[in-house]
Write a protein that holds these residues in place. Structure first.
Motif, PDB file in Angstrom:
ATOM      1  N   GLU A 237       0.850  -1.193   0.000  1.00 23.90           N
ATOM      2  CA  GLU A 237       0.000   0.000   0.000  1.00 23.90           C
ATOM      3  C   GLU A 237       0.882   1.237   0.000  1.00 23.90           C
ATOM      4  N   ARG A 238       0.420   2.265  -0.688  1.00 25.85           N
ATOM      5  CA  ARG A 238       1.145   3.529  -0.739  1.00 25.85           C
ATOM      6  C   ARG A 238       0.155   4.658  -0.920  1.00 25.85           C
ATOM      7  N   GLY A 239       0.597   5.871  -0.566  1.00 27.29           N
ATOM      8  CA  GLY A 239      -0.269   7.027  -0.761  1.00 27.29           C
ATOM      9  C   GLY A 239       0.054   8.138   0.212  1.00 27.29           C
ATOM     10  N   ASP A 240      -0.715   9.200   0.144  1.00 29.59           N
ATOM     11  CA  ASP A 240      -0.585  10.306   1.081  1.00 29.59           C
ATOM     12  C   ASP A 240      -0.737   9.763   2.506  1.00 29.59           C
ATOM     13  N   VAL A 241       0.147  10.203   3.405  1.00 26.66           N
ATOM     14  CA  VAL A 241       0.167   9.637   4.745  1.00 26.66           C
ATOM     15  C   VAL A 241      -1.176   9.798   5.449  1.00 26.66           C
ATOM     16  N   ARG A 242      -1.878  10.912   5.190  1.00 25.05           N
ATOM     17  CA  ARG A 242      -3.182  11.113   5.834  1.00 25.05           C
ATOM     18  C   ARG A 242      -4.209  10.110   5.325  1.00 25.05           C
ATOM     19  N   ASP A 243      -4.172   9.823   4.026  1.00 21.78           N
ATOM     20  CA  ASP A 243      -5.134   8.880   3.455  1.00 21.78           C
ATOM     21  C   ASP A 243      -4.868   7.449   3.927  1.00 21.78           C
ATOM     22  N   VAL A 244      -3.585   7.064   3.925  1.00 23.65           N
ATOM     23  CA  VAL A 244      -3.249   5.688   4.303  1.00 23.65           C
ATOM     24  C   VAL A 244      -3.578   5.431   5.768  1.00 23.65           C
ATOM     25  N   LEU A 245      -3.282   6.398   6.638  1.00 27.25           N
ATOM     26  CA  LEU A 245      -3.513   6.182   8.065  1.00 27.25           C
ATOM     27  C   LEU A 245      -4.979   6.330   8.462  1.00 27.25           C
ATOM     28  N   SER A 246      -5.723   7.121   7.710  1.00 23.76           N
ATOM     29  CA  SER A 246      -7.138   7.302   8.060  1.00 23.76           C
ATOM     30  C   SER A 246      -8.037   6.294   7.366  1.00 23.76           C
ATOM     31  N   SER A 247      -7.662   5.854   6.146  1.00 21.40           N
ATOM     32  CA  SER A 247      -8.508   4.920   5.397  1.00 21.40           C
ATOM     33  C   SER A 247      -7.651   3.847   4.724  1.00 21.40           C
ATOM     34  N   PRO A 248      -6.982   2.994   5.500  1.00 20.68           N
ATOM     35  CA  PRO A 248      -6.136   1.955   4.901  1.00 20.68           C
ATOM     36  C   PRO A 248      -6.974   0.969   4.099  1.00 20.68           C
ATOM     37  N   GLU A 249      -6.405   0.473   3.016  1.00 17.58           N
ATOM     38  CA  GLU A 249      -7.124  -0.467   2.164  1.00 17.58           C
ATOM     39  C   GLU A 249      -6.617  -1.898   2.308  1.00 17.58           C
ATOM     40  N   HIS A 250      -5.318  -2.072   2.494  1.00 15.40           N
ATOM     41  CA  HIS A 250      -4.764  -3.422   2.542  1.00 15.40           C
ATOM     42  C   HIS A 250      -4.909  -4.011   3.952  1.00 15.40           C
ATOM     43  N   PRO A 251      -5.244  -5.293   4.058  1.00 14.57           N
ATOM     44  CA  PRO A 251      -5.398  -5.922   5.380  1.00 14.57           C
ATOM     45  C   PRO A 251      -4.143  -5.806   6.248  1.00 14.57           C
ATOM     46  N   TYR A 252      -2.964  -5.866   5.626  1.00 18.27           N
ATOM     47  CA  TYR A 252      -1.730  -5.786   6.408  1.00 18.27           C
ATOM     48  C   TYR A 252      -1.580  -4.407   7.046  1.00 18.27           C
ATOM     49  N   THR A 253      -1.906  -3.351   6.287  1.00 15.67           N
ATOM     50  CA  THR A 253      -1.850  -2.008   6.842  1.00 15.67           C
ATOM     51  C   THR A 253      -2.832  -1.865   7.999  1.00 15.67           C
ATOM     52  N   LYS A 254      -4.015  -2.424   7.833  1.00 10.88           N
ATOM     53  CA  LYS A 254      -5.007  -2.377   8.907  1.00 10.88           C
ATOM     54  C   LYS A 254      -4.504  -3.104  10.149  1.00 10.88           C
ATOM     55  N   THR A 255      -3.795  -4.217   9.936  1.00 20.92           N
ATOM     56  CA  THR A 255      -3.242  -4.971  11.064  1.00 20.92           C
ATOM     57  C   THR A 255      -2.180  -4.159  11.788  1.00 20.92           C
ATOM     58  N   LEU A 256      -1.305  -3.515  11.023  1.00 23.68           N
ATOM     59  CA  LEU A 256      -0.274  -2.676  11.640  1.00 23.68           C
ATOM     60  C   LEU A 256      -0.898  -1.548  12.449  1.00 23.68           C
TER      61      LEU A 256
END
Length: 602
Positions: A237-256
């Motif tokens: 997953e990649r993107g603007d830090v605000r978007d990734v942390l507020s609306s993560p798309e990948h299950p691994y990011t959500k787990t982290l």
């Protein structure tokens, strides 16, 4: 639109193994704009550090195979000559490594090491020019009295100052890109905040680009523009830090994100969340671990051992209950030499500390390095003899017990140490390591010891068949589980956890904290949990003591300390704690800057 200062295209890195080649980085591509900041996050083994080393051309001359294109300020690192890559290091791109103690030579002054770095990357420059630049660089990163401290050795600097010195070394030639690899992992929360604030200021002042590598999403939240999440060698997953942390798309990011402890989440809220997660479907592996743990509990119950698995629910503490542990006016004095010709002075690492601890309770102790946390822990275990004061355990004053009478106490008070890599003997199997306590306490039945150890291995989420394996065969999280089992084999009443998760990735950290919570219920354990991470402490503690310069400056219920702190130092710690919201992180940074301005003005 200007060209990016760093461009990585289809980077692949493999290493040889006995079975063939291991792919550490698999098709990674990204860009860093001029003056921009990119964060790379992921667990150990995700490929972060391998990617970082490739950007510096540090895989050259090793068994690593690197393919793809890495362009830094217009030069392809993978096709450039060795001479050109050496010339780029320090000038075009510089790297700050994780551990300043292993990066700085203990036998050379800070100044000599900075001067050497400058002369290597700027051949022909004079020592006088290099020294002048070294003083300027140290001053730029906030080292006080830089002209004098340049003659200091690494051991004369604190951890935060050593990290600043490493950053100063990276800035000696004013590189276009600064690559920071896990540079805040071993630092206190306030020092971590200072280093991140410093990097932000340097970006603004020098216009350089930043690549910040970390396993902790909260660390990068307020420091980068774009974030890349890596898992098993790939960017998931990649993107603007605000978007990734507020609306993560990948299950691994959500787990982290779910694993990151937060200062705004109470212990009760965290426990409710964990209970809800337990109701959800679990994987086959997790299910097997749960079955092993359940079998271990049933065996313990069958033996009638209420303190090994199957303990009854903790009774509510009443005011009439006697505390399990009482510390009264405890002091620990050390003699500090004033120099070759000077005398010794008294230094109180712990100064007039008092508190009570009740059975089944967790007392969190927070503070910076040097605050006295670990010294106090060692006093409670009688690894250190208090200079004065009392330590009363189960109504008995243990302060002056002679060594020969401490053996029974060792059964009841155990300790889990910080580093699972150095706390286990690499030449001893984990079975023998865990069972050593039983043998020291006089148990000689080898089969009985093995049975108890194997049952406990299953209870902490490992396998009985692991008994004859050595520590190197286990991951960091598994080693900490082994260390926990070693502490519990004697069925103690009080366990002191001294920074037990600070060396672990956030997801592994989360697993170990959940395990400690389960074991507290199952074994009816009482914890003293020592840490510099305020979010971790809130997640596990009923009450919290805040230590500063050997004193307890605040002691109250966990929620009260975090939501209505009374002491300025507690508020300072909370302001420095990393948060996942990038906007909130920037607000905290502005607050810290205002506090520094006010302090300077005063």
């Amino acid at each position: 639109m200007t060209d990016p200062v760093v461009s990585v295209n289809d980077l692949r890195i493999t290493f040889p193994t006995l079975e063939g080649r291991l792919t550490a980085v698999d098709g990674v591509s990204f860009e860093v704009p001029a003056g921009g900041a990119v964060g790379i996050v992921g667990e150990s083994g995700s490929g972060k550090s391998a990617t970082s080393l490739a950007l510096m051309g540090l895989h050259r001359g090793t068994n690593a195979e690197v393919t793809g294109d890495i362009t830094v300020t217009g030069t392809n690192i993978n096709t450039a000559s060795d001479h050109r890559v050496r010339d780029m290091r320090g000038n075009d791109i510089a790297m700050v490594f994780q551990d300043p103690m292993s990066s700085l030579h203990p036998q050379y002054t800070i100044g000599n090491q900075l001067i050497e770095a400058f002369k290597v990357h700027r051949p022909g420059s004079s020592v006088a020019d290099a020294r002048k630049r070294a003083v300027e660089s140290l001053d730029r990163v906030g080292i006080p009295n830089a002209a004098q401290r340049i003659n200091s050795y690494p051991h004369e600097f604190s951890g935060g100052m050593r990290q600043r010195a490493l950053i100063a070394m990276g800035l000696m030639c004013e590189p276009t890109v600064l690559l920071a690899d896990e540079i805040t992992t071993a630092l206190d929360v306030t020092v971590q905040a200072q280093i991140l604030d410093l990097l932000d200021d340097l970006r603004s002042d020098l216009g350089m680009s930043l690549i910040l590598v970390s396993h902790d999403l909260a660390v990068v939240a307020g420091s980068v523009d774009e974030v890349l999440v890596m898992q098993t060698g790939s960017i998931v997953e990649r993107g603007d830090v605000r978007d990734v942390l507020s609306s993560p798309e990948h299950p691994y990011t959500k787990t982290l994100l779910a694993a990151v402890p937060r200062v705004d989440v109470s212990r009760a809220q965290r426990r409710a969340q964990v209970r809800e997660e337990r109701r959800q479907p679990i994987s086959e592996e997790q299910g097997e671990q749960a079955k092993r743990a359940q079998r271990a509990r049933r065996r313990a119950d069958a033996e009638g051992d209420a303190r090994l698995g199957g303990a009854a629910a903790k009774p509510e503490k009443s005011e009439a209950d006697a505390p399990l542990l009482s510390v009264r006016n405890a002091r620990m004095r050390f003699k500090v030499r004033g120099g070759l010709l000077g005398g010794a002075s008294d230094f109180y690492a712990v100064d007039d500390v008092s508190f009570d601890l009740y059975q089944g309770e967790t007392l969190g102790i927070v503070g910076e390095s040097g605050s006295g946390k670990s010294t106090l822990s060692r006093m409670v275990t009688r690894l250190l003899n208090p200079t004065s004061g009392q330590i009363v355990f189960e109504g008995r004053d243990i302060t002056r017990l002679p060594e020969r009478k401490l053996r029974p106490l060792r059964r009841d008070i155990q300790m889990i140490f910080q580093n699972p890599y150095s706390s286990l003997n690499p030449r001893v199997t984990i079975g023998d390591s865990i069972g050593a306590g039983l043998r020291v306490q006089g148990e000689n039945d080898t089969k009985q010891i093995q049975r108890k150890v194997q049952e406990l291995l299953e209870r902490v989420g490992l396998e009985a068949s692991h008994y004859n394996r050595f520590p190197h065969a286990f991951s960091g999280g598994q080693r900490q589980r082994i260390a926990i089992a070693r502490a519990l084999i004697l069925r103690p009443k009080l366990v002191i956890c001294d920074e037990p998760v600070s060396a672990l990735d956030v997801s592994t950290q989360d697993q170990v904290l959940r395990l400690l919570d389960e074991l507290q219920d199952d074994f009816d354990l009482t914890y003293i949990f020592v840490a510099h991470d305020l979010a971790v402490v809130r997640q596990v503690s009923d009450r919290v003591a805040v230590m500063r310069k050997g004193e307890v400056v605040e002691l109250d219920h966990s929620d009260t300390v975090y939501e209505s702190p009374r002491h300025d130092y507690t508020r300072e710690l909370l302001t420095a704690a990393p948060v996942l919201d990038p906007v909130e992180a920037r607000k905290h940074r502005a607050q810290r800057a205002e506090l520094r301005r006010q302090s300077t003005a005063a």
